[in-house]
Motif scaffolding. Structure first.
Motif, PDB file in Angstrom:
ATOM      1  N   LEU A 463      -5.995 -35.278 -14.135  1.00  0.00           N
ATOM      2  CA  LEU A 463      -5.122 -35.200 -14.959  1.00  0.00           C
ATOM      3  C   LEU A 463      -4.780 -35.834 -15.724  1.00  0.00           C
ATOM      4  N   ASN A 464      -4.412 -36.675 -16.786  1.00  0.00           N
ATOM      5  CA  ASN A 464      -2.834 -37.586 -16.523  1.00  0.00           C
ATOM      6  C   ASN A 464      -1.616 -36.660 -17.294  1.00  0.00           C
ATOM      7  N   PRO A 465      -0.657 -36.894 -16.205  1.00  0.00           N
ATOM      8  CA  PRO A 465       0.540 -36.158 -16.018  1.00  0.00           C
ATOM      9  C   PRO A 465       0.815 -35.849 -17.975  1.00  0.00           C
ATOM     10  N   GLU A 466       0.757 -37.258 -18.919  1.00  0.00           N
ATOM     11  CA  GLU A 466       0.767 -37.320 -20.068  1.00  0.00           C
ATOM     12  C   GLU A 466       0.334 -35.401 -20.478  1.00  0.00           C
ATOM     13  N   PHE A 467      -0.453 -35.516 -20.304  1.00  0.00           N
ATOM     14  CA  PHE A 467      -1.100 -34.823 -21.118  1.00  0.00           C
ATOM     15  C   PHE A 467      -0.767 -32.658 -20.289  1.00  0.00           C
ATOM     16  N   ASN A 468      -0.313 -33.512 -19.095  1.00  0.00           N
ATOM     17  CA  ASN A 468       0.224 -31.735 -18.352  1.00  0.00           C
ATOM     18  C   ASN A 468       0.994 -31.037 -18.919  1.00  0.00           C
ATOM     19  N   LYS A 469       0.731 -30.889 -20.130  1.00  0.00           N
ATOM     20  CA  LYS A 469       1.928 -29.946 -20.926  1.00  0.00           C
ATOM     21  C   LYS A 469       1.334 -29.171 -21.702  1.00  0.00           C
ATOM     22  N   PRO A 470       2.616 -28.076 -21.689  1.00  0.00           N
ATOM     23  CA  PRO A 470       2.027 -26.328 -22.835  1.00  0.00           C
ATOM     24  C   PRO A 470       1.259 -27.202 -23.942  1.00  0.00           C
ATOM     25  N   GLU A 471       1.462 -28.096 -24.688  1.00  0.00           N
ATOM     26  CA  GLU A 471       1.005 -28.148 -26.176  1.00  0.00           C
ATOM     27  C   GLU A 471      -0.381 -28.621 -25.915  1.00  0.00           C
ATOM     28  N   VAL A 472      -0.521 -29.161 -25.471  1.00  0.00           N
ATOM     29  CA  VAL A 472      -2.950 -29.571 -24.557  1.00  0.00           C
ATOM     30  C   VAL A 472      -3.242 -28.271 -23.854  1.00  0.00           C
ATOM     31  N   HIS A 473      -3.878 -27.755 -25.727  1.00  0.00           N
ATOM     32  CA  HIS A 473      -4.235 -26.453 -24.975  1.00  0.00           C
ATOM     33  C   HIS A 473      -5.626 -26.724 -25.586  1.00  0.00           C
ATOM     34  N   GLU A 474      -6.539 -25.825 -25.677  1.00  0.00           N
ATOM     35  CA  GLU A 474      -8.174 -25.429 -26.557  1.00  0.00           C
ATOM     36  C   GLU A 474      -7.708 -25.298 -27.874  1.00  0.00           C
ATOM     37  N   VAL A 475      -8.237 -26.233 -28.594  1.00  0.00           N
ATOM     38  CA  VAL A 475      -7.979 -26.186 -29.746  1.00  0.00           C
ATOM     39  C   VAL A 475      -8.138 -24.178 -30.277  1.00  0.00           C
ATOM     40  N   PRO A 476      -8.117 -24.379 -32.185  1.00  0.00           N
ATOM     41  CA  PRO A 476      -7.876 -22.975 -32.560  1.00  0.00           C
ATOM     42  C   PRO A 476      -9.517 -22.863 -32.666  1.00  0.00           C
ATOM     43  N   VAL A 477      -9.111 -21.396 -32.826  1.00  0.00           N
ATOM     44  CA  VAL A 477     -10.883 -20.958 -33.018  1.00  0.00           C
ATOM     45  C   VAL A 477     -11.787 -21.333 -34.038  1.00  0.00           C
ATOM     46  N   VAL A 478     -10.787 -22.151 -35.370  1.00  0.00           N
ATOM     47  CA  VAL A 478     -11.285 -22.332 -36.443  1.00  0.00           C
ATOM     48  C   VAL A 478     -12.125 -23.259 -36.251  1.00  0.00           C
ATOM     49  N   MET A 479     -12.105 -24.510 -35.443  1.00  0.00           N
ATOM     50  CA  MET A 479     -12.850 -25.613 -35.385  1.00  0.00           C
ATOM     51  C   MET A 479     -13.691 -24.885 -34.071  1.00  0.00           C
ATOM     52  N   GLN A 480     -13.437 -24.120 -33.488  1.00  0.00           N
ATOM     53  CA  GLN A 480     -14.529 -24.018 -32.366  1.00  0.00           C
ATOM     54  C   GLN A 480     -15.599 -23.424 -32.914  1.00  0.00           C
ATOM     55  N   ILE A 481     -15.708 -22.507 -34.020  1.00  0.00           N
ATOM     56  CA  ILE A 481     -16.677 -21.741 -34.878  1.00  0.00           C
ATOM     57  C   ILE A 481     -17.604 -22.644 -35.239  1.00  0.00           C
ATOM     58  N   PRO A 482     -17.699 -24.361 -36.034  1.00  0.00           N
ATOM     59  CA  PRO A 482     -18.522 -25.107 -35.961  1.00  0.00           C
ATOM     60  C   PRO A 482     -19.161 -25.522 -35.022  1.00  0.00           C
ATOM     61  N   MET A 483     -18.423 -26.111 -33.903  1.00  0.00           N
ATOM     62  CA  MET A 483     -18.673 -26.558 -32.675  1.00  0.00           C
ATOM     63  C   MET A 483     -19.934 -25.599 -31.931  1.00  0.00           C
ATOM     64  N   TRP A 484     -19.503 -24.669 -31.591  1.00  0.00           N
ATOM     65  CA  TRP A 484     -20.536 -23.441 -31.516  1.00  0.00           C
ATOM     66  C   TRP A 484     -21.976 -22.768 -32.345  1.00  0.00           C
ATOM     67  N   ILE A 485     -21.604 -23.313 -33.209  1.00  0.00           N
ATOM     68  CA  ILE A 485     -23.002 -22.954 -34.703  1.00  0.00           C
ATOM     69  C   ILE A 485     -23.704 -23.936 -34.568  1.00  0.00           C
ATOM     70  N   LEU A 486     -22.879 -25.932 -33.895  1.00  0.00           N
ATOM     71  CA  LEU A 486     -24.183 -26.831 -33.712  1.00  0.00           C
ATOM     72  C   LEU A 486     -24.343 -26.393 -32.435  1.00  0.00           C
ATOM     73  N   ALA A 487     -24.123 -26.033 -31.614  1.00  0.00           N
ATOM     74  CA  ALA A 487     -24.245 -25.859 -30.350  1.00  0.00           C
ATOM     75  C   ALA A 487     -25.468 -25.014 -30.042  1.00  0.00           C
ATOM     76  N   GLY A 488     -25.270 -23.890 -30.694  1.00  0.00           N
ATOM     77  CA  GLY A 488     -26.529 -23.184 -30.054  1.00  0.00           C
ATOM     78  C   GLY A 488     -27.404 -23.464 -31.113  1.00  0.00           C
ATOM     79  N   LEU A 489     -27.415 -24.045 -32.553  1.00  0.00           N
ATOM     80  CA  LEU A 489     -28.955 -24.337 -33.328  1.00  0.00           C
ATOM     81  C   LEU A 489     -29.190 -25.497 -32.322  1.00  0.00           C
ATOM     82  N   CYS A 490     -28.495 -26.041 -30.994  1.00  0.00           N
ATOM     83  CA  CYS A 490     -29.162 -27.631 -30.319  1.00  0.00           C
ATOM     84  C   CYS A 490     -30.007 -26.693 -29.566  1.00  0.00           C
TER      85      CYS A 490
END
Lengths: 709, 306, 116
Positions: A463-490
């Motif tokens: 992990l780049n130390p530059e990104f080892n901070k609390p601001e870097v975290h999982e994206v909001p769930v609204v962004m995840q829903i479309p990705m999971w839809i696509l993954a499910g279709l895959c």
């Protein structure tokens, strides 16, 4: 459930003919409403965007039964200007199964991107313009695939180009956004001009602009002019699909556009180019049966595939790499389309929809990474699996799909492509197809290698130390829903390819071969027969060979063995590494820290002995104490780092020395450096050069068309 | 360098090939039949009795369109009929492009982050030319230094002629729009003519004058509304149980195409105005009077007198 | 007669392509795009021409029994494509304005941060 459907279709009756135009107009009206009220209220804007993107999707879904299953064709004359005699004076929408297939791709992708944009774009300003342009782009794409008029295709392509350029440059302060947009504008206008010239030449010979009527009268009007028109149209649409000489554009555009737009560009706009190529080759000119056309198109696909997959090897930017892979996959599609066989077309269509799904997924994960970290540079990213586990899982699904690993969708469609090329090769005995098969397999392997590199550079590793901070975290769930839809279709498309083939691919491919039906629905029964167009025999539908349990078992065995082997080798390496460096670890770390403090070179003293290091750097005891105090502070900063990911590093924990995209295959790249340097020379980034390639492509196609058609 | 010369070679060969193929295709096209051979059509007869058309000998879509024009549409100008009736959907798409261009230009040229959104950088000629700075020998003047009306106006002849020409341009533009049905013209051509007023104002009064005279956001909203009018007129056809863009009020000299035409006329006028204003704002500079504040014209007059 | 138009239009298209491929100045590239577009427009509008024909407008004072029309469809298409060309030019110029601010140059061979 079935009753409900019946009730619905009874209720709608013949009004179902209005559905296509409703779907198109909804998107455009949404764009206008956003232009007026978008500035006022954010929630209202998002609600409007959601509604106007889901309505076309539902309308397209409701057309599946009458068109895909019952085999109907919707024809719709704008302003009731029905054909007079045999002349189609108005503009007609003609929705056959092929159009609907691409219409479904467009509306699904647009809907998913709209949801993704709500969160992804929230840091930008002037969002009402973004949504206006986005909805106009979607409307143009849908209009392009549903229309039955040649000039209308040109108009829609122009709306598409214009809005795409504006959306690429939307983040004006992002480095290179304007440049990518400018290049696409210049070369895109070259493509548009060629389409216009092709339309003019066709009109001069056939005196009509309707696709069905052109298809009916072309066979009796074959001459040099229509051959040249074919060349112009083909290159114009190929430039919209970013095929071989136009591929640098896609990379430039996708690297700088917002990730949501990248998904639209690589997932949908290229598909519209493919759609137009299928339309002109199969329906309009009906010349895909000719060996010259078939071999040229297949070779074009193979060349695009190979060049882009090797170009992707050289990339240091996540999205640029994905963009090159995108064209390489479009190369597969065109390869299969060019075969001109029923099964080949099915394979191409299946790979097209799968490409939208997995490449959309990959672009959205790239966007998520960029949203979280603010960077898409493979040399800077790394170790994000701990920060973004869900995104990592989604990326792995996408990567497995694009590399053609079972049980994901890429496997099924690539298998179909191999099978169709094999069939064609054995049928014609042409040596070219053998080469194409080899290129296919090679590209698939290179794709897998390339995605291993990306996974290592972005999600695993240190992990780049530059990104080892609390601001870097999982994206909001609204962004995840479309990705999971696509993954499910895959996964779904990979597990049930036979279902997809039965209900979507076979009707679409049949529609592409059923020229007489296309003409007769539009211009009245018997027109095709009068024009002397014979019903081409529709090839028998072969089944997909990927569901043979034995081959599955073998593949799974091989993959498991490979994974085990890698795991075993990796752990050995780790142990050896750990013992060998145990003694030196401390001092080399210290030296590293000291040097980073002094701002000097970071990568030294890894394999020097303890004494040598100490004497080389003349460390006094006092300094060592100071450094070790620094080291403890540094340790706190780097808390949470796991040494087990460090098998690629030379024992230096304190300095971030990511094994970037350039290093994992450095040996291979060194061996092939002449080729890569040659490629680098030709992908110079100069817009003049890209225009030159475009002009050369026009010239070559023109000469070939006039000679062979 | 080697690759550069090979690229040039490729370009030259390609251009020659395109020209050669183009010329051969051109010869073939020139020898083929015209797309619409109207010599057999009795246009005077068609005008006197619109229903006497015969489509049996039609040699192209244009032939049918000309024959049916007087019967099925209310316009004398066949091009107008093609644009707004037969191919009204294309016209719709074409005006979408204009909206797309405006929205795109607004997005590309927006400068909310770096500068104030609507600010002009004023320049003026320095008092002594020796210490010329800035872009073209001008020195920048902050917005605050200026009292009102101090921006430089162009010579009085330009201003007077603009004041005279501006209403003329708008009236002429709308004359072209409204008479599109019976003479060459229509929404697009007239709208562009009327939009020329922005350039006239810019010529005479500079960017400050343009900003005083026009409100781009209002123009943008109204042009979008006019475009929505077009779409709704098209949709009315569907609700009248016919198809999109159906010509449902055809009677005598009235038809839906007239509404569409006017909507497109306003749309193009407002749209091009908006586009021009956005691009002029992007330049964002205006010239002000020299330091002493005296009018250029009077100085010149003095110089001439001397 | 009409052959001249056709050849001229192909010449214009080739000239426009040449401009786009050789000229370094982005404004000149924009002009090249315009020229290629006008070539295509000239081609379309020439396709509809018929020697001796008049404008396809039923103006009674000027029409006689012997007069006939030229093809109205290509004229309508040209109208559309001219508007499209104007929008393209506007868009390109706005891109050029921002590129000049950002890169400080109008030379196409210096505007190449994206390559390889």
């Amino acid at each position: 459930m079935t009753q409900l459907f019946d009730q619905f279709y009874n209720f709608v009756g013949t009004d179902i003919n209005h559905f296509p135009i409703f779907a198109i107009v909804t998107l455009f009206l949404g764009a206008f409403i956003i232009a007026i009220v978008g500035k006022l209220n954010k929630t209202l804007r998002n609600v409007i965007v959601f509604i106007v993107t889901i309505i076309p999707f539902l309308l397209m879904l409701s057309l599946i039964k009458p068109i895909m299953i019952d085999g109907g064709v919707i024809n719709y004359w704008m302003g009731n200007w029905a054909p007079v005699g045999e002349w189609a004076i108005g503009i007609g929408l003609e929705v056959d199964a092929l159009s609907l297939f691409f219409g479904l791709i467009v509306t699904l992708a647009v809907f998913i991107v709209a949801i993704y944009s709500f969160t992804y774009m929230n840091r930008d300003s002037s969002l009402e313009n973004y949504y206006t342009l986005f909805l106009m782009l979607s409307g143009a794409l849908l209009g392009l695939v549903l229309t039955g008029d040649l000039f209308n295709i040109f108009v829609m392509i122009e709306i598409m180009t214009m809005t795409e350029v504006a959306l690429t440059a939307f983040r004006v302060d992002y480095d290179g956004a304007l440049e990518g947009a400018m290049k696409y504008m210049v070369v895109g206008s070259l493509g548009s001009s060629t389409v216009l010239v092709g339309i003019a030449m066709l009109y001069s010979q056939l005196h009509t602009l309707n696709l069905a009527q052109i298809a009916a009268s072309l066979p009796s009007h074959q001459n040099a002019v229509t051959a040249a028109a074919f060349a112009f149209l083909f290159i114009g649409f190929a430039s919209k699909a970013f095929l071989f000489p136009f591929h640098p554009l896609e990379a430039d555009v996708n690297a700088v556009a917002p990730a949501s737009i990248s998904m639209i560009i690589s997932g949908v706009i290229t598909k519209c180019g493919v759609y137009a190529i299928i339309r002109i080759c199969y329906i309009l000119f009906q010349n895909i049966e000719l060996p010259a056309v078939s071999i040229s198109v297949t070779l074009l696909g193979a060349v695009s595939c190979f060049i882009c997959v090797t170009m992707a090897f050289n990339q240091h930017n996540f999205r640029r790499l994905l963009a090159y892979h995108s064209i390489s996959q479009i190369g597969y599609v065109i390869m299969a389309v060019g075969l001109g066989s029923m099964f080949g077309l099915e394979a191409g269509l299946f790979h097209a929809v799968n490409h939208t799904l997995f490449k959309g997924l990959l672009f959205l994960t790239a966007g998520a990474v960029q949203y979280a970290t603010g960077s898409a540079d493979l040399d800077k990213l790394g170790g994000l699996v701990k920060k973004m586990p869900q995104t990592c899982a989604l990326f792995l699904i996408g990567a497995a799909s694009i590399s053609g690993l079972p049980p994901f969708n890429g496997f099924a469609s690539k298998w179909m492509i191999y099978q169709s090329v094999f069939e064609k090769a054995s049928e014609t005995g042409n040596f070219v197809y053998v080469i194409v098969v080899v290129v296919c397999l090679l590209c698939s392997v290179l794709t897998l290698a390339s995605f291993i590199k990306v996974a290592q550079s972005v999600f695993f590793g240190q992990l780049n130390p530059e990104f080892n901070k609390p601001e870097v975290h999982e994206v909001p769930v609204v962004m995840q829903i479309p990705m999971w839809i696509l993954a499910g279709l895959c996964v779904l498309f990979g597990v049930f390819p036979n279902f997809i083939q039965k209900y979507f691919l076979t009707p679409a491919a049949t529609a592409a071969f059923n020229v007489t039906n296309y003409i007769d629905t539009m211009l009245g029964q018997g027109t095709a027969a009068k024009a002397g167009i014979q019903q081409t025999e529709i090839g028998t539908v072969s089944s997909i060979g990927c569901w043979q349990p034995v081959s599955w078992l073998w593949l799974l065995l091989i993959i498991t063995c490979a994974v085990c082997l890698i795991a075993v080798l990796g752990s050995n390496d780790n142990k050896k590494h750990a013992t060998a460096l145990n003694a030196e670890e401390k001092v080399s770390d210290l030296v590293g820290v000291k040097q980073s403090g002094a701002g000097r070179l970071n990568n030294v003293a890894a394999d020097a002995s303890l004494k040598g290091v100490a004497s080389d750097h003349l460390l006094s005891d006092q300094e060592l104490i100071i450094i070790s105090r620094d080291r403890t502070i540094e340790d706190e900063v780097l808390a949470g780092e796991d040494p087990k990911y460090e098998n690629f590093f030379s024992g230096e924990k304190s300095e971030f020395s990511q094994v970037g995209g350039s290093d994992l295959f450095w040996g291979f790249k060194h061996d092939m450096r002449h080729y890569f340097n040659f490629q680098k020379d030709w992908h110079s980034g100069n817009v003049n050069d890209y225009t030159t390639y475009g002009v050369a492509a026009i010239a070559v196609t023109l000469v070939l068309a006039i000679l062979f058609l | 360098m080697n690759s550069k010369s090979s690229k040039n070679l490729i370009l030259i060969i390609s251009l020659i090939a395109i020209l050669a193929c183009g010329v051969s295709a051109a010869i073939k096209m020139a020898n083929s039949a015209p797309t619409y051979d109207g010599t057999g059509t009795d246009v005077v007869g068609l005008y006197d009795d619109p229903s006497t058309y015969d489509n049996s000998g039609a040699d192209g879509v244009a032939s049918v369109m000309v024959n049916e024009n007087n019967d099925k549409t209310a316009a004398d100008n066949v091009v107008y009929s093609v644009v707004f009736n037969y191919r009204g959907y294309d016209t719709l798409g074409e005006s979408f492009i204009l909206i797309g261009a405006i929205a795109g230009t607004m997005a590309i040229l927006r400068r909310d982050k770096r500068r104030g959104s609507r600010k002009i950088v004023y320049y003026r000629k320095p008092a002594d030319n020796s210490k010329a700075s800035g872009a073209v020998g001008m020195e920048a003047v902050g917005d605050n230094d200026l009292s009102t009306n101090q921006y430089k106006r162009k010579p009085v002849i330009v201003r007077c002629s603009v004041s005279f020409l501006m209403p003329l341009a708008i009236v002429y533009g709308w004359y072209i729009v409204i008479h599109g049905a019976m003479s060459p013209g229509g929404g697009f051509q007239g709208g562009v003519l009327a939009a020329g007023t922005v350039l006239l104002v810019y010529l005479a009064y500079g960017l400050t004058g343009v900003r005083k005279a026009f409100n781009p956001s209002l123009l943008h909203v109204t042009e979008t509304l006019s475009e929505m009018t077009y779409v709704f007129v098209g949709l009315l056809g569907i609700f009248g149980a016919m198809n999109f863009c159906f010509n449902f009020v055809l009677s005598g000299s009235e038809e839906t195409a007239m509404i569409m035409n006017d909507a497109v006329g306003y749309h193009v006028m407002a749209g091009i105005c908006c586009l021009l204003i956005i691009m002029l704002e992007a330049l964002g500079t205006d010239e002000v009077l020299p330091d002493n504040g005296s009018d250029n014209i009077t100085e010149k007059r003095k110089a001439v007198a001397q | 007669m009409i052959l001249v138009n056709y050849i001229a239009s192909f010449f214009l298209i080739a000239l426009g392509f040449y401009c786009m491929a050789v000229k370094k100045n982005l404004i000149k590239i924009c002009i090249g795009m315009g020229i290629a577009d006008y070539g295509a427009n000239l081609l379309i509008v020439s396709v509809g021409f018929n020697p001796g024909g008049t404008a396809p407008i039923f103006t009674m004072s000027e029409l006689t029994q012997a007069s006939f029309f030229v093809d109205p469809v290509p004229q309508a298409l040209t109208l559309t494509s001219i508007v499209i060309g104007a929008c393209t030019t506007a868009m390109t110029l706005s891109l050029v304005i921002r590129l000049k601010e950002k890169y400080g140059t109008l030379q196409a061979d210096q505007v190449r941060r994206l390559r390889g």
